[in-house]
Enzyme design. Sequence first.
Site, PDB file in Angstrom:
ATOM      1  CG  HIS A   1      49.449  34.262 -50.540  1.00 28.31           C
ATOM      2  ND1 HIS A   1      49.291  32.919 -50.001  1.00 28.31           N
ATOM      3  CD2 HIS A   1      48.326  34.707 -50.399  1.00 28.31           C
ATOM      4  CE1 HIS A   1      47.935  32.685 -49.881  1.00 28.31           C
ATOM      5  NE2 HIS A   1      47.302  33.447 -50.002  1.00 28.31           N
TER       6      HIS A   1
ATOM      7  CG  ASP B   1      45.101  29.875 -40.513  1.00 28.08           C
ATOM      8  OD1 ASP B   1      43.984  30.661 -40.754  1.00 28.08           O
ATOM      9  OD2 ASP B   1      45.500  29.345 -41.700  1.00 28.08           O
TER      10      ASP B   1
ATOM     11  NE  ARG C   1      37.776  31.890 -41.796  1.00 28.75           N
ATOM     12  CZ  ARG C   1      38.545  32.199 -42.743  1.00 28.75           C
ATOM     13  NH1 ARG C   1      39.998  31.895 -42.427  1.00 28.75           N
ATOM     14  NH2 ARG C   1      38.280  33.061 -43.897  1.00 28.75           N
TER      15      ARG C   1
ATOM     16  CB  SER D   1      43.271  32.973 -42.825  1.00 30.54           C
ATOM     17  OG  SER D   1      43.704  31.872 -43.360  1.00 30.54           O
TER      18      SER D   1
ATOM     19  CE  LYS E   1      47.526  30.213 -43.885  1.00 25.91           C
ATOM     20  NZ  LYS E   1      46.348  29.663 -44.368  1.00 25.91           N
TER      21      LYS E   1
END
Length: 425
Positions: A84, A163, A170, A185, A189
Amino acid sequence: MTTHTAVDVIRAKRDGARLTDAQIDWVVDAYTRGAVADEQMSALAMAIFLNGMDAAETAQWTRAMVDSGEKLSLDVGRPTVDKHSTGGVGDKITLPLAPLVAACGAAVPQLSGRGLGHTGGTLDKLESIPGWRAQLSVDEVMSQLRSVGAVICAATSGLAPADKKLYALRDVTATVEAIPLIASSIMSKKIAEGAEALVLDVKVGSGAFMKSLDQARALASALVSIGVDHGLKISALLTDMSVPLGRAVGNSVEVTESVEVLRGGGPADIIELTVALAKEMLSRAGISADPAAVLASGEAYETWARMIRAQGGDPDAPLPVGQHKHVVTATSDGYLTKLDAYAVGVAAWRLGAGRARKEDPVQPGAGILCLAKPGDKVTKDQPLLELYTETPDAIPAALESLTGGHEIGETPPTRTPLVIDTIRG
Ligand code: URA
């Protein structure tokens, strides 16, 4: 049994208290079900933004968000490992990396997102390939992981729905930039996706979320600590994002550059980061292979072509390029001393490569080619940047955002390392 109310939870965090596990489980679940209202969750998000959450609270908050939806079980006959990136300009690394790591023997489930703001989105880039499909069913993901070893697709809506709701809130309440909220967050995932190992690329610099090394280090530590808490084999690389990665910034132009890398060529920084992340992913997955050799051999390109075909795309199709071109040239002789990632990212976005609202389309052929990078010797009138778009009216605004974004000096700049540090869980 304790009865919780949203007001009690908000008040506790507003007054600087730790939230209990029970309070966290209740409020995340109740918000997902609609029993806690958006305005109450907004107030709680702001209280968390201002007063923080410690590591244990953040781990529990993440767990509650994972439990708000389904969790994939990736039993595909190979070690599973994902990567990620916190997002940057010209960051197309997922494109060569996923097929490379698969060609080395791992299974790479890469559930990706679209771009918002000045940072690009992996799905937008791949959608510039004619026929390529981002939406896959869970069965299709599993079958492609078994047959090809790599899949890059949109996350199913069933993963961490808390989320999804909270992130949208947000975004409109100025509570995005809180480390416990960002870390939970991202990790909710990734944990729901079910890979056994995860390598994070935490970007630092003008083109990144985190502008300072201290902030990036704090985010990386929070992410790694949540991963460890959930039994993941996890590492974070802190990498420089003050200059765009590679030469291409946009959608189709980034795919073209990724294919160059997969065919054994391409810019040195893309190769360096792809190989560094692949090494870390393979080591966390317990596979000994030499990704640099696999990349140079062309095997990773074969996996790429199979991955694209499996999702309906034609890997040999010509890609769209914006019809209108504008060239920015050097105003003097010297060395390029600065090429600011944020300025180039915003310019590409204004040319049509990105979107202002989630539902906007992107132009597949819009983008920027950086013909010179910091450290390169340049001569007056030499082309530095090529801008491409379908909407020529966008060019003045793109040029405005490039103002001050590049500088030419008499001596070459000192180079910052691309990989600044590695934090292992
Ligand atoms: N990416 C995410 O998925 N969540 C955040 O909060 C920030 C970046």
